[in-house]
Design an enzyme around this catalytic site. Structure first.
Site, PDB file in Angstrom:
ATOM      1  N   SER A 130       0.805  -1.222   0.000  1.00  0.00           N
ATOM      2  CA  SER A 130       0.000   0.000   0.000  1.00  0.00           C
ATOM      3  C   SER A 130       0.838   1.272   0.000  1.00  0.00           C
ATOM      4  O   SER A 130       0.496   2.255  -0.669  1.00  0.00           O
ATOM      5  CB  SER A 130      -0.941   0.007   1.214  1.00  0.00           C
ATOM      6  N   HIS A 181       0.628   5.035   4.475  1.00  0.00           N
ATOM      7  CA  HIS A 181      -0.110   5.545   3.318  1.00  0.00           C
ATOM      8  C   HIS A 181       0.238   7.006   3.050  1.00  0.00           C
ATOM      9  O   HIS A 181       0.536   7.390   1.916  1.00  0.00           O
ATOM     10  CB  HIS A 181      -1.613   5.413   3.564  1.00  0.00           C
TER      11      HIS A 181
END
Length: 205
Positions: A130, A181
């Protein structure tokens, strides 16, 4: 830019780096998944060797800043990340070229994991692509904001919507490495002007 209608052969020929990354993610997941039934211990060993565990990184196992990028242990996780790569990574591989794309993908994943190491407690562990994927979105965010010659108006809208939804889900979904993230996204935005400096638009896909 983000419509994928190529055959398997065409996709792998045009986007070899993305194809290899997708294959690695899927193969490593399948090894872990099948090990639940075969009980060879290989899948468990791979995960234990590669997971991003801050305490072990602190003790000198620096490879754990890279290896988590290719590790997934749940089907939903590997499916979502591979689907995101399949849709959004090919265009960036074309824009940057193979070697720059490798640097962009691994570089933003590394930035994400370094931030996680320094800003999360020593007992924190993480895995998944991610951070690197958000790094690619950071490149697109830079294009939307400052290099509009590289992206069409339609694609700009798609990226904006995806980014907004992705950030919302980052904060709403449990067990998400929020800092990973965010710093992946920031890393991509920072690397983008360096790696796109000599790239001329517009591009046709």
């Amino acid at each position: 830019m983000f419509i994928r209608n190529e055959s398997f052969k065409t996709f792998t020929r045009h986007y070899p780096v993305v194809s290899i990354i997708l294959a690695l993610n899927i193969v490593v997941y399948l090894i872990f998944f099948l090990d639940k039934f075969l009980s060879t211990g290989i899948g468990y060993t791979i995960v234990q060797f590669g997971i991003g565990y801050n305490l072990l990184i602190h003790l000198g196992e620096w490879w754990r800043l890279i290896t988590p990028i290719f590790l997934h242990i749940t089907f939903s996780h590997v499916l979502f990340n591979c689907f995101s790569l399949f849709l959004f990574a090919p265009a960036l591989e074309l824009i940057l070229g193979k070697w720059k794309f490798i640097i962009a993908y691994l570089g933003t994943g590394l930035i994400s994991n370094i931030a996680t190491y320094f800003m999360q407690p020593l007992q924190f562990s993480h895995l998944g692509a991610s951070g690197a994927i958000y790094g690619l979105f950071g490149f697109y965010l830079y294009m939307v904001a400052l290099r509009r010659d590289l992206i069409s108006r339609q694609d700009k809208t798609v990226i904006t919507v995806i980014l907004v939804l992705g950030l919302i889900m980052t904060f709403l979904t449990p067990n998400i490495d929020i800092l990973g993230h965010l710093f992946g996204l920031l890393g991509g935005f920072i690397l983008a002007p360096i790696m796109l400096f000599r790239v001329k638009g517009p591009h046709t896909y």
